[in-house]
Design an enzyme around this catalytic site. Structure first.
Site, PDB file in Angstrom:
ATOM      1  N   GLU A  47       0.811  -1.219   0.000  1.00 39.31           N
ATOM      2  CA  GLU A  47       0.000   0.000   0.000  1.00 39.31           C
ATOM      3  C   GLU A  47       0.847   1.272   0.000  1.00 39.31           C
ATOM      4  O   GLU A  47       0.406   2.315  -0.477  1.00 39.31           O
ATOM      5  CB  GLU A  47      -0.958   0.007   1.190  1.00 39.31           C
ATOM      6  CG  GLU A  47      -2.067  -1.037   1.100  1.00 39.31           C
ATOM      7  CD  GLU A  47      -1.666  -2.371   1.724  1.00 39.31           C
ATOM      8  OE1 GLU A  47      -0.469  -2.548   2.061  1.00 39.31           O
ATOM      9  OE2 GLU A  47      -2.552  -3.226   1.877  1.00 39.31           O
ATOM     10  N   PHE A 109     -11.562  -7.083  13.741  1.00 41.12           N
ATOM     11  CA  PHE A 109     -10.491  -7.538  12.861  1.00 41.12           C
ATOM     12  C   PHE A 109     -10.142  -6.452  11.836  1.00 41.12           C
ATOM     13  O   PHE A 109     -11.019  -5.890  11.196  1.00 41.12           O
ATOM     14  CB  PHE A 109     -10.913  -8.821  12.138  1.00 41.12           C
ATOM     15  CG  PHE A 109      -9.874  -9.316  11.155  1.00 41.12           C
ATOM     16  CD1 PHE A 109      -8.635  -9.742  11.595  1.00 41.12           C
ATOM     17  CD2 PHE A 109     -10.138  -9.320   9.791  1.00 41.12           C
ATOM     18  CE1 PHE A 109      -7.669 -10.171  10.696  1.00 41.12           C
ATOM     19  CE2 PHE A 109      -9.179  -9.754   8.891  1.00 41.12           C
ATOM     20  CZ  PHE A 109      -7.939 -10.183   9.340  1.00 41.12           C
ATOM     21  N   GLN A 110      -8.873  -6.170  11.714  1.00 42.83           N
ATOM     22  CA  GLN A 110      -8.354  -5.139  10.818  1.00 42.83           C
ATOM     23  C   GLN A 110      -8.954  -3.763  11.075  1.00 42.83           C
ATOM     24  O   GLN A 110      -9.092  -2.956  10.163  1.00 42.83           O
ATOM     25  CB  GLN A 110      -8.499  -5.545   9.345  1.00 42.83           C
ATOM     26  CG  GLN A 110      -7.593  -6.729   8.989  1.00 42.83           C
ATOM     27  CD  GLN A 110      -7.454  -6.968   7.493  1.00 42.83           C
ATOM     28  OE1 GLN A 110      -8.366  -6.702   6.731  1.00 42.83           O
ATOM     29  NE2 GLN A 110      -6.293  -7.491   7.087  1.00 42.83           N
ATOM     30  N   LYS A 159     -17.513  -0.392   6.031  1.00 43.11           N
ATOM     31  CA  LYS A 159     -17.970  -1.378   5.051  1.00 43.11           C
ATOM     32  C   LYS A 159     -19.492  -1.383   4.882  1.00 43.11           C
ATOM     33  O   LYS A 159     -19.998  -1.543   3.771  1.00 43.11           O
ATOM     34  CB  LYS A 159     -17.491  -2.770   5.473  1.00 43.11           C
ATOM     35  CG  LYS A 159     -17.776  -3.854   4.448  1.00 43.11           C
ATOM     36  CD  LYS A 159     -17.134  -5.176   4.844  1.00 43.11           C
ATOM     37  CE  LYS A 159     -17.282  -6.201   3.723  1.00 43.11           C
ATOM     38  NZ  LYS A 159     -16.577  -7.466   4.054  1.00 43.11           N
ATOM     39  N   MET A 479      24.357   8.479   2.648  1.00 42.88           N
ATOM     40  CA  MET A 479      24.319   9.780   3.307  1.00 42.88           C
ATOM     41  C   MET A 479      24.650   9.633   4.783  1.00 42.88           C
ATOM     42  O   MET A 479      25.344  10.471   5.360  1.00 42.88           O
ATOM     43  CB  MET A 479      22.942  10.439   3.119  1.00 42.88           C
ATOM     44  CG  MET A 479      22.874  11.877   3.589  1.00 42.88           C
ATOM     45  SD  MET A 479      24.077  12.951   2.761  1.00 42.88           S
ATOM     46  CE  MET A 479      23.079  13.644   1.437  1.00 42.88           C
TER      47      MET A 479
END
Lengths: 575, 173
Positions: A47, A109-110, A159, A479
């Site tokens: 993502e 969940f999630q 949802k 760096m």
């Protein structure tokens, strides 16, 4: 209609042509109508990639980038791009799935508190709780993302309001939605009084510098800027976020200022008696130690975001508003009432003296040396079309790319300036290439960065987005190594990656790319030529470069810009 | 926005916000994120159900007022910010306090209370519950006065404020 279809239709109505994302449980119902949508969806491998692709798309086009992911871990994975876009004022709309409204707060969940987590790194965010509110919220999200100072907006969608199987998703579609944002009203018009005052300072100044930031690009003000510079004959410095906003090839261009800016750009600001800051925010990487920054300079600050005016350095004249309108008004005022008659010849000859004595330079390769990274950038610059888009990661390679490339067009340089997000370049390059499939897009990357987001090259292959990657591979977090060499007595702590693994050529090939490895300076040009000919798949060139090479000039952390360190072979030059 | 630099450390802002969930969290998190200090904060709905009003006293040692106001104003849900200068505002604070009060000390306490303009809310065997509405400084003084008797429990609201009647066109946005 149901909320899921309404969401996709609302995105179509905003003119969205492409979105980047990855489906999952909570966002599933919205992925079904995508099958029938005109919007091209690009399936990423992580993502974070979706977020940076949306940013790359937005940087290249000026249009908002759109990403869509599911709840929980997907939302947290896109936190970095949101913060990146917030720091660099990139217009972006991110849609995240959320657990059903009834489950919010139950540690489902999630589930995660996406709007809470992203509150301080978005321009605004929304948690939509009613299907009927979806079209208006999407309209508001795009409005906020693209107006005023642009930035990322997140829309969190539970949802149940998008799932056609749930009665809570039922809504009535109407094209007639109006935004309702009583607290949002960015002021773009500029105050004529401030314009006159700024013009007065310009007329009276002996050592003026146009200090140009990323806001010029956001405001589509490059043409206006050129007009102002040519009308007044004032030199221009372009910050890391503004490379390309003024052509490097122009006589008045001094190049990049800041911690790794060139001597002339840094010193011109330092010695200036008037800094005309346009869409810039006096970032610490530009100013160095603040109490020693441009001590004799008066400040004109033209800026869309009122909170930036006076945040770091109090201006003598503040021009709050759209920077393109500000510049156009300044041009009109100066064209009508004169640009003043101060003699600036002495200043110009100081500038050209610095340019002669302190050009950007590195120690040339001699036989037996490893390949010089700066040379790779120069070859790449000289063998690619003028309108090539360059996206870079973060670190030494980013600074070399910004220094040694010649940017003659706006929107050809894409990088992560404010947040400094390693791994930015590959997904950002993909986003730009999606926007401009007919233009050449090169990612300039380091080996540390490459290992953070390389998996998106799979996305590029599968989705037929043939970007090219120039990997400046020095086997180090370069760096950090440079800082340890210069400021930690060469005590190298956890910066060596590996000389042998991964095998970047094989890794590239395993992802469907053409992989090329280059060790010898003599092979650089032919490898680039070969890469430039390939247009049916991504290419990765693993350039094995000198790990000892450092980025110069450099303002040490905590020092003033007058203490700029030049490369060893310039240190005896009179300043 | 009036940006005259005040020379006093604490400053009162009356912030009108959209009455939506999470708005207080946005304001609080902005203060935390930018390292601005809050001296006190009170929130309540207004006469218009679409809006709430936050009265926040900010500590200008942490950041200039100008910067605090501009950052607050960037919050999309913030509709209006009004600065209230002392002398141009009516400020009040409510204190509820339970104080130890054996029967022989009660008259004394009630005398203090009457002078301050407070009320006795309830009396128990060895303690009393009192309330006082007043200027924050007066509430401070009354609190000091009660301390020797033994404060059992105390709750203050933080100040709320409105511009004085003749100052409604005064400083504000």
């Amino acid at each position: 209609m149901d909320g899921g279809r309404a969401l996709i239709r609302a995105l179509e109505n905003e003119g969205v042509e492409v979105m980047f994302g990855l489906p999952g449980g909570a966002i599933l119902p919205v992925y079904d109508p995508i099958i029938d949508s005109s919007i091209r969806h690009i399936l990423v491998r992580h993502e974070q990639g979706a977020g940076h692709m949306a940013e790359g798309y937005a940087h290249a086009t000026g249009r908002p980038g759109v990403a869509m992911v599911t709840s929980g871990p997907a939302a947290t994975n896109i936190v970095t791009p949101l913060c990146d876009a917030y720091m660099d004022s990139v217009p972006m709309v991110v849609i995240t799935g959320q657990v059903p409204t009834g489950a919010i707060g139950t540690d489902a969940f999630q589930e995660c508190d996406t709007t809470g987590i992203t509150q301080s790194i978005t321009k605004h965010n929304f948690l939509v709780t009613e299907a009927q509110d979806i079209p208006r919220t999407i309209k508001e999200a795009f409005h906020i993302a693209t107006t005023g100072r642009p930035g990322p907006v997140l829309v969190d969608i539970p949802k149940d309001i998008v799932d056609p199987g749930n009665p809570r998703s039922a809504m009535t579609w109407t094209d007639d939605v109006t935004i309702d944002l009583p607290g949002y009203n960015p002021q773009t018009e500029v105050d004529p009084e401030a314009i006159r005052a700024a013009a007065e300072l310009i007329r009276a100044s002996e050592r003026p510098v146009l200090y140009v930031g990323g806001g010029i690009l956001k405001a589509r003000a490059a043409d206006a800027l050129r007009e102002l510079a040519e009308l007044t004959g004032i030199s221009v410095v372009t910050t890391l976020m503004a490379r390309g906003a003024f052509p490097d090839g122009h006589d008045l261009c001094l190049g990049m200022p800041g911690m790794h800016g060139n001597f002339t750009a840094v010193t011109a600001m330092q010695e200036s008696d008037l800094l005309i800051a346009l869409g810039a925010r006096f970032d610490d990487r530009v100013t160095g130690r603040l109490d020693g920054f441009a001590p004799d300079a008066k400040i004109v600050h033209a800026e869309i975001d009122p909170a930036e005016i006076g945040k770091v350095r109090r201006p003598d004249v503040a021009i709050q508003g759209d920077v393109r309108l500000a510049i156009e008004a300044l041009v009109a005022e100066l064209a009508t009432n004169g640009t003043g008659d101060v003699d600036r010849d002495a200043w110009r000859s100081r500038l050209s003296g610095w340019q002669e004595r302190f050009p950007l330079a590195y120690e040339q390769w001699v036989p037996g040396d490893p390949l010089k990274p700066q040379y790779v950038i120069e070859c790449l610059r000289d063998s690619t079309p003028d309108d090539t888009i360059v996206a870079s990661g973060v670190g030494q390679h980013q600074m070399w790319a910004s220094q040694y490339w010649k940017f003659d067009h706006p929107y050809t340089w894409i990088n992560s300036g404010g947040l400094g997000t390693m791994g930015f370049s590959i997904p950002a390059a993909i986003g730009a290439k999606v926007a401009f499939p007919d233009r050449m897009v090169w990612a300039v990357d380091g080996d540390g960065c490459f290992q953070m987001t390389a998996q998106e090259l799979v996305t590029a292959t599968v989705e037929n987005i043939p970007i090219k990657v120039a990997l400046l591979n020095n086997s180090y977090l370069g760096m950090v190594r440079q800082w340890q060499e210069m400021f930690y007595e060469e005590r190298y702590s956890e910066v060596f990656l590996s000389k042998d693994v991964p095998d970047y050529k094989m890794w590239a090939e395993s992802m469907g790319c053409v992989g090329i490895r280059v060790d010898d300076p003599e092979e650089v040009e032919s490898a680039i030529a070969k890469a430039n000919e390939i247009d049916d798949r991504p290419v990765v060139i693993d350039f094995r470069v000198d790990a000892a090479e450092k980025v110069y000039p450099m303002v040490p952390s905590g020092a003033t810009n007058s203490e700029l360190v030049v490369p060893p072979f310039q240190q005896d030059q009179p300043r | 926005m009036n940006t005259q630099a005040p020379d006093y450390r604490y400053h009162t802002l009356v912030v009108t916000v959209e009455n939506k969930s999470g708005v207080l969290a946005r304001v609080a998190s902005l203060f935390a994120r930018r390292a601005f200090n809050i001296e006190s904060l009170a929130v309540a709905p207004t006469d218009d159900e679409l809006f709430s009003r936050i009265t926040v006293v900010v500590d200008l040692e942490s950041a200039p007022l100008d910067q605090i106001v501009k950052q607050l104003d960037k919050l999309v849900n913030v509709v209006e910010i009004r600065e209230l200068y002392p002398g141009h505002a009516v400020e009040r604070e409510l204190m509820l306090v339970t104080v130890s009060a054996e029967p022989d000390r009660r008259d004394e306490i009630v005398e203090h209370l009457d002078r301050a303009g407070g009320k006795v809310l309830s009396v128990g065997t060895d303690r009393m519950m009192l309330s006082l509405v007043g200027l924050p400084a007066r509430v401070d003084e009354f609190e000091d006065l009660l301390r020797p008797y033994g404060i059992v429990e105390l709750q203050r609201t933080g100040r709320v404020a409105l511009a004085t009647l003749d100052d409604h066109d005064g400083p504000g946005r």
